[in-house]
Design an enzyme around this catalytic site. Structure first.
Site, short mmCIF file in Angstrom:
data_model
loop_
_atom_site.label_atom_id
_atom_site.label_comp_id
_atom_site.label_asym_id
_atom_site.label_seq_id
_atom_site.Cartn_x
_atom_site.Cartn_y
_atom_site.Cartn_z
N TYR A 176 -0.18 5.38 6.93
CA TYR A 176 1.13 4.97 6.23
C TYR A 176 1.82 3.79 7.06
CZ TYR A 176 6.09 5.44 4.93
OH TYR A 176 7.40 5.18 4.67
N ASP A 192 -1.30 -1.28 13.48
CA ASP A 192 0.08 -0.60 13.31
C ASP A 192 0.30 0.33 14.22
OD1 ASP A 192 2.29 0.72 12.48
OD2 ASP A 192 1.74 1.13 10.39
N LYS A 248 9.89 2.57 16.21
CA LYS A 248 9.98 4.08 16.81
C LYS A 248 10.34 3.82 18.45
CE LYS A 248 7.09 6.48 13.69
NZ LYS A 248 7.85 7.33 12.77
N1 PMP Z 1 3.64 2.61 10.45
C1 PMP Z 1 3.70 3.86 10.80
C2 PMP Z 1 2.26 4.19 11.54
C3 PMP Z 1 4.70 4.76 10.82
O1 PMP Z 1 4.48 6.05 11.44
C4 PMP Z 1 5.80 4.54 10.20
C5 PMP Z 1 6.89 5.45 10.09
N2 PMP Z 1 6.59 6.90 10.41
C6 PMP Z 1 5.87 3.46 9.72
C7 PMP Z 1 4.82 2.62 9.91
C8 PMP Z 1 7.11 3.05 8.92
O2 PMP Z 1 8.50 2.83 9.88
P1 PMP Z 1 9.81 3.02 9.41
O3 PMP Z 1 9.94 4.35 9.12
O4 PMP Z 1 10.63 2.84 10.82
O5 PMP Z 1 9.90 2.08 8.50
#
Ligand code: PMP
Length: 376
Positions: free
Chosen positions: A144, A239, A267
């Protein structure tokens, strides 16, 4: 435990907010029951509107690595607030956190702050396309990278919880440029590169997958991806929204000794306030506006509250030599106890863990990709 107020508040929220929540996993649909409405949090504990007390294993989905309401972080947020909350102009604080992040993370010269992990990944892809002049990207099923169009194709996290890893509303045009590979399968990635010669701008991956349960990269997998990207003049994007500043000071790049071309954060970087970022070497970042032509902007990007929360959080992580060791120790203990409980109750299970990332799957098959993660 009683959940009277939470039940009432959820009913009311459903009137005014779709599904009663501002992010789907909060609706508890996958686990059942009523979402708990939180009133207060401190350290490792959450307190809900019915005055129930919970140990928090979620930690705000990652940001609260220091625990809730860390006194130092809160003190600085309050002080900063008194001087105003958003100026739409540069501040010294932005360079301070940029400098610290660049010191902590390997292979980056410059960093651009945004407001979420989604924005960070979406912008990283645009930058990679602008830099390489190519359009297609490779992503892994079950990973994701936020909710922007190109990523909502066989994605993990809430999208899969609701049985719809590819969202309606994503156009075929966006979908066709996203090629899906299998996690931990280098041969598959190599095939995709071969079938799309000179067309792939970037490969994006969660170096440790955290959105289909926790899945570790097999030995040599990340290094293999590095080589494939080099051979095909594609950028490797890590990511690190989940892994960044969490698996180690320098995230997965440092832990596995593999260099990515662009790295994204979220995060932990915001210490509980809305912050994301993407970073790379000077050459790649020079393609970004206002220096280069790849456009990316944000009214609230780099706002002082978010920056001070992030800066103070990173500073504590940078200065405490034992913090990652303590996290490892605590999570290992949790793993051991989960194993013991599962064995006592004769429950088939797999526990994947690295540092403070852990998941349990109720299956006998090792969980190494999206297909095996769905088995339990
Ligand atoms: N990349 C990863 C690996 C994530 O875990 C998340 C959120 N869980 C995101 C991108 C997206 O981040 P956000 O919810 O702050 O938009």
């Amino acid at each position: 435990m009683r959940y009277q107020r939470s039940t009432k508040l959820f009913k009311e929220a459903k009137e005014f907010i779709p599904g009663g929540v501002n992010s789907p996993v909060r609706a508890f649909k996958a686990v059942g029951g009523t979402p708990i409405f939180i009133k207060r949090a401190k350290g490792a504990y959450l307190y809900d509107e019915d005055n129930n007390k919970f140990i928090d294993y979620i930690s705000g989905w990652g940001p609260m690595i220091l625990g809730h309401a860390h006194p130092k972080v809160i003190k600085f947020i309050i002080e900063t607030t008194k001087n105003g909350t958003s100026f739409g102009t540069p501040t010294e604080l932005e360079s301070k956190i940029a400098k610290l992040a660049i010191k902590m993370v390997p292979n980056i010269d410059q960093i651009r702050f945004v407001n979420s992990g989604t924005e960070a990944c979406m912008s990283a892809i645009r930058l990679a396309r602008g830099f390489t002049g190519k359009e297609k990207i490779i992503k892994f099923s079950g990973c994701y990278h936020g909710h922007s169009d190109s990523f909502l194709i066989q994605s993990g996290s809430g999208a899969v919880t609701y049985g719809n890893p590819s969202s309606p509303g994503v156009t075929q045009g966006s979908a066709k440029d996203t090629l899906i590979a299998e996690f931990n399968n280098l041969e598959n990635v190599s095939d995709i590169f071969n079938k799309n010669k000179n067309e792939i701008a970037a490969l994006i991956i969660e170096p440790v997958a955290g959105n289909m349960g926790c899945i570790l990269p097999n030995k040599g997998f990340l290094k293999g991806l590095r080589t494939l990207c080099n051979d095909n003049k594609a950028l490797l994007i890590f990511d690190e929204v989940m892994t960044g500043f969490r698996l180690s000071k320098g995230g997965a790049q440092e832990l596995f000794g593999v260099k990515s071309d662009i790295v994204t954060f979220g995060k932990v970087l915001g210490g509980g306030l809305p912050v994301g970022a993407f970073a790379a070497n000077r050459d790649i970042m020079s393609f970004l506006a206002p220096k280069g032509g790849v456009y990316q902007a944000g009214t609230l990007s780099g706002n002082p509250l978010a920056m001070i929360a992030g800066y103070q959080t990173l500073k504590i992580l940078d200065e405490d030599p034992n913090i990652y060791k303590r996290l490892e120790k605590k999570t290992k203990r949790l793993e051991e106890q989960l194993r013991d409980i599962s064995k006592i109750n004769k429950v088939e299970h797999q526990i994947n863990r690295i540092g403070s990332m852990l998941s349990i799957h109720f299956t006998n098959t090792p969980v190494v990709n999206f297909t095996t993660s769905k088995k339990g």
